[in-house]
Every structure is written in C-alpha cells, then in structure tokens.
Design a protein around this motif. Sequence first.
Motif, mmCIF file in Angstrom:
data_model
loop_
_atom_site.group_PDB
_atom_site.id
_atom_site.type_symbol
_atom_site.label_atom_id
_atom_site.label_comp_id
_atom_site.label_asym_id
_atom_site.label_seq_id
_atom_site.Cartn_x
_atom_site.Cartn_y
_atom_site.Cartn_z
ATOM 1 N N GLU A 25 0.840 -1.195 0.000
ATOM 2 C CA GLU A 25 0.000 0.000 0.000
ATOM 3 C C GLU A 25 0.879 1.251 0.000
ATOM 4 O O GLU A 25 2.042 1.217 0.400
ATOM 5 C CB GLU A 25 -0.907 0.004 1.235
ATOM 6 C CG GLU A 25 -1.893 -1.148 1.296
ATOM 7 C CD GLU A 25 -2.920 -1.106 0.182
ATOM 8 O OE1 GLU A 25 -3.286 0.000 -0.253
ATOM 9 O OE2 GLU A 25 -3.351 -2.190 -0.265
ATOM 10 N N GLY A 26 0.298 2.366 -0.456
ATOM 11 C CA GLY A 26 1.025 3.631 -0.410
ATOM 12 C C GLY A 26 1.913 3.839 -1.609
ATOM 13 O O GLY A 26 1.545 3.543 -2.738
ATOM 14 N N ASP A 27 3.124 4.346 -1.377
ATOM 15 C CA ASP A 27 4.075 4.661 -2.439
ATOM 16 C C ASP A 27 5.070 3.515 -2.642
ATOM 17 O O ASP A 27 5.195 2.627 -1.796
ATOM 18 C CB ASP A 27 4.847 5.942 -2.103
ATOM 19 C CG ASP A 27 3.936 7.152 -1.992
ATOM 20 O OD1 ASP A 27 2.941 7.222 -2.758
ATOM 21 O OD2 ASP A 27 4.208 8.009 -1.125
ATOM 22 N N ILE A 28 5.796 3.586 -3.760
ATOM 23 C CA ILE A 28 6.918 2.662 -3.963
ATOM 24 C C ILE A 28 7.944 2.891 -2.865
ATOM 25 O O ILE A 28 8.260 4.028 -2.511
ATOM 26 C CB ILE A 28 7.572 2.907 -5.341
ATOM 27 C CG1 ILE A 28 6.594 2.589 -6.477
ATOM 28 C CG2 ILE A 28 8.843 2.070 -5.498
ATOM 29 C CD1 ILE A 28 7.125 2.945 -7.853
ATOM 30 N N TYR A 29 8.476 1.802 -2.333
ATOM 31 C CA TYR A 29 9.538 1.913 -1.335
ATOM 32 C C TYR A 29 10.835 1.388 -1.941
ATOM 33 O O TYR A 29 10.931 0.214 -2.318
ATOM 34 C CB TYR A 29 9.190 1.115 -0.082
ATOM 35 C CG TYR A 29 10.296 1.099 0.953
ATOM 36 C CD1 TYR A 29 10.967 2.272 1.309
ATOM 37 C CD2 TYR A 29 10.665 -0.081 1.574
ATOM 38 C CE1 TYR A 29 11.973 2.264 2.256
ATOM 39 C CE2 TYR A 29 11.677 -0.110 2.534
ATOM 40 C CZ TYR A 29 12.332 1.072 2.865
ATOM 41 O OH TYR A 29 13.334 1.055 3.792
ATOM 42 N N ARG A 85 13.343 -3.049 -4.218
ATOM 43 C CA ARG A 85 12.194 -2.176 -3.944
ATOM 44 C C ARG A 85 10.948 -3.014 -3.746
ATOM 45 O O ARG A 85 10.922 -4.196 -4.074
ATOM 46 C CB ARG A 85 11.972 -1.183 -5.090
ATOM 47 C CG ARG A 85 11.403 -1.792 -6.353
ATOM 48 C CD ARG A 85 11.146 -0.767 -7.431
ATOM 49 N NE ARG A 85 12.375 -0.078 -7.804
ATOM 50 C CZ ARG A 85 13.299 -0.600 -8.618
ATOM 51 N NH1 ARG A 85 13.131 -1.803 -9.137
ATOM 52 N NH2 ARG A 85 14.390 0.050 -8.894
ATOM 53 N N TYR A 119 7.021 -2.275 -5.028
ATOM 54 C CA TYR A 119 6.125 -1.384 -5.752
ATOM 55 C C TYR A 119 4.777 -1.266 -5.056
ATOM 56 O O TYR A 119 4.334 -2.197 -4.374
ATOM 57 C CB TYR A 119 5.866 -1.910 -7.163
ATOM 58 C CG TYR A 119 7.039 -1.855 -8.100
ATOM 59 C CD1 TYR A 119 7.400 -0.666 -8.736
ATOM 60 C CD2 TYR A 119 7.780 -3.003 -8.374
ATOM 61 C CE1 TYR A 119 8.469 -0.622 -9.615
ATOM 62 C CE2 TYR A 119 8.845 -2.971 -9.255
ATOM 63 C CZ TYR A 119 9.192 -1.775 -9.875
ATOM 64 O OH TYR A 119 10.253 -1.741 -10.740
ATOM 65 N N SER A 120 4.129 -0.145 -5.272
ATOM 66 C CA SER A 120 2.691 -0.047 -5.067
ATOM 67 C C SER A 120 2.039 -0.213 -6.441
ATOM 68 O O SER A 120 2.695 -0.042 -7.474
ATOM 69 C CB SER A 120 2.314 1.309 -4.473
ATOM 70 O OG SER A 120 2.620 2.356 -5.396
ATOM 71 N N GLU A 166 -0.233 1.676 -7.922
ATOM 72 C CA GLU A 166 -0.248 2.957 -8.630
ATOM 73 C C GLU A 166 1.151 3.405 -9.019
ATOM 74 O O GLU A 166 1.354 3.986 -10.089
ATOM 75 C CB GLU A 166 -0.930 4.033 -7.765
ATOM 76 C CG GLU A 166 -2.431 3.963 -7.766
ATOM 77 C CD GLU A 166 -3.035 4.093 -9.159
ATOM 78 O OE1 GLU A 166 -2.651 5.027 -9.892
ATOM 79 O OE2 GLU A 166 -3.882 3.254 -9.511
ATOM 80 N N GLY A 167 2.118 3.132 -8.161
ATOM 81 C CA GLY A 167 3.492 3.512 -8.468
ATOM 82 C C GLY A 167 4.029 2.789 -9.688
ATOM 83 O O GLY A 167 4.666 3.395 -10.559
ATOM 84 N N ASN A 216 2.320 4.132 -12.843
ATOM 85 C CA ASN A 216 2.840 5.433 -13.270
ATOM 86 C C ASN A 216 4.167 5.285 -14.017
ATOM 87 O O ASN A 216 4.395 5.940 -15.039
ATOM 88 C CB ASN A 216 3.024 6.351 -12.065
ATOM 89 C CG ASN A 216 1.697 6.798 -11.470
ATOM 90 O OD1 ASN A 216 0.673 6.773 -12.157
ATOM 91 N ND2 ASN A 216 1.701 7.189 -10.208
ATOM 92 N N ARG A 217 5.041 4.429 -13.529
ATOM 93 C CA ARG A 217 6.339 4.243 -14.201
ATOM 94 C C ARG A 217 6.155 3.606 -15.582
ATOM 95 O O ARG A 217 6.813 3.984 -16.546
ATOM 96 C CB ARG A 217 7.260 3.393 -13.336
ATOM 97 C CG ARG A 217 7.773 4.144 -12.125
ATOM 98 C CD ARG A 217 8.923 3.463 -11.422
ATOM 99 N NE ARG A 217 9.295 4.238 -10.232
ATOM 100 C CZ ARG A 217 10.275 3.930 -9.409
ATOM 101 N NH1 ARG A 217 10.994 2.834 -9.621
ATOM 102 N NH2 ARG A 217 10.545 4.686 -8.366
#
Length: 243
Positions: A174-178, A200, A202-203, A205-206, A209-210
């Motif tokens: 959940e949230g952003d890519i870490y 990493r 991924y989320s 959405e992240g 987007n990429r």
Amino acid sequence: MYNNLKKIIHSVLSKKNIFKIEPYLRRGWSVFYLGSKHQCTICKTKFKNWISLPNQDNVCPRCGSLSRDRRLWQLIEQNYLKPHSNVLDFSPSRSLFRIWKKQHTYYTATDLSGDFISDNQYDITAIPEDENTFDLIICYHVLEHVIEDRKAMNELYRILKPTGTLLVQTPFKEGDIYEDYSITTKEERLKHFEQEDHVRIYSVEGLKNRLTKSGFKVEIKPFKKDTFYGLTDNEIIFVLKKN
C-alpha cells in the motif's frame, strides 16, 4: 516431508542436475496426491491435495507450479496462446518453461541470474533484440530485482510489437513505492524489501505510473480465489499494450 526432501536434494545436487531429474522425481512423488478435488492448469493433473509451502502457497505435486504460475498459464491459454506468436519470457518457472517448449516453437526464455532454466542470459536493461519483435512478453517477478527499472521498462516497450502484449507482476504494498539504493546487504534487503535480492517494493499505482511514462497503456486486472485450481485471492496482473 516434501520441504525436507527438497532441502536434501538441493544440498547434494547442482541446479543443472536438479533441472534434469526433477520431472521424474515429481512424477513418482505425485502418485501419493492423486484425486479429484483440485486440478493444475498447467499439467492438467487432478489431486486430492496440493503441497503446502511454509508461505502457504500451493504447489502442484506433478509439475511443481506455484499458484501464480497456474494463474498465468490460465490467462495465456485463454487469451494469448496463438500459432506463430513470438514469445519472450524472463526468468520463467520450470513448469511453464517445459510446457512452452512442448508446444511453441517461437518461445525464448532468458534469465540473467542462472537460477532458472533459460535459452539466453539477457540483461533486461539492454536487451539484444530488434524493435517490435515480440507478440507476447512475460515479465513476472523481475522488475523488483532491477535497480534501473525505468531503463528496463523502456527496453520492454522497444522490443514489443505494436499489436503485442506485455504481462507484468511484482509483489505490491500500500502507499508509495519503497526503494532505497543505499540498502545493499542481503540481510537488510530481506528486512526492508521482504527478499534478499529485491531492491524495492512497488505499489500498484506507483508501478502503473512508471510503466505509463515508458509509453505503455496499462490495464490492471485483479483476480479472485479459485480453490479447484489452487489460485489465490486478490492477485493482480498488469496487462500492457503500446500506446
């Protein structure tokens, strides 16, 4: 017993020899699991039980497929298994590699790590193939291993045909890519990214987007649990086309 036997085999045999004898070992082992409660989408064998891994995933006793392999093959059989399609598969499972090789003459498997059966060892950030070459590209659980993932995405876009399809899956959070490239040891990567060779997490959405920035039209497909085929709930597959 299965997991202990697997550890013993891996401790005494090389990967190359394991790849060779695995189908014969599984053929004998699967006899104890035969039944009608479940069926593998890949080898089509029916069983009374799956083999359960410590992470609770269900393994096919006959071909060794994981739940994600069975979902992937089901999707491919229903939508993308076409004569004369040119297919590229990154780090494929052994069960999928073997079934592709039995029925598809334009299938190429590649793995840079040496941990999987493959025809080639392509660097996904510099793929030695011409533009617009492949009808289907499978990139499952690969991008989370690649530091230069945007470069890899650009390469995948370049070699995919205008009418082709790219199937992508990674672990998600959940949230952003870490991601943190200062984390380099196996111990720290396991702690932060849940696997020793991940760079990493991924989320959804992240990752979308990429991939969109690389030019892809992105469709996010969620799937539900299927007990008969041993498929997990809330599994997500990215189905990508060129814009």
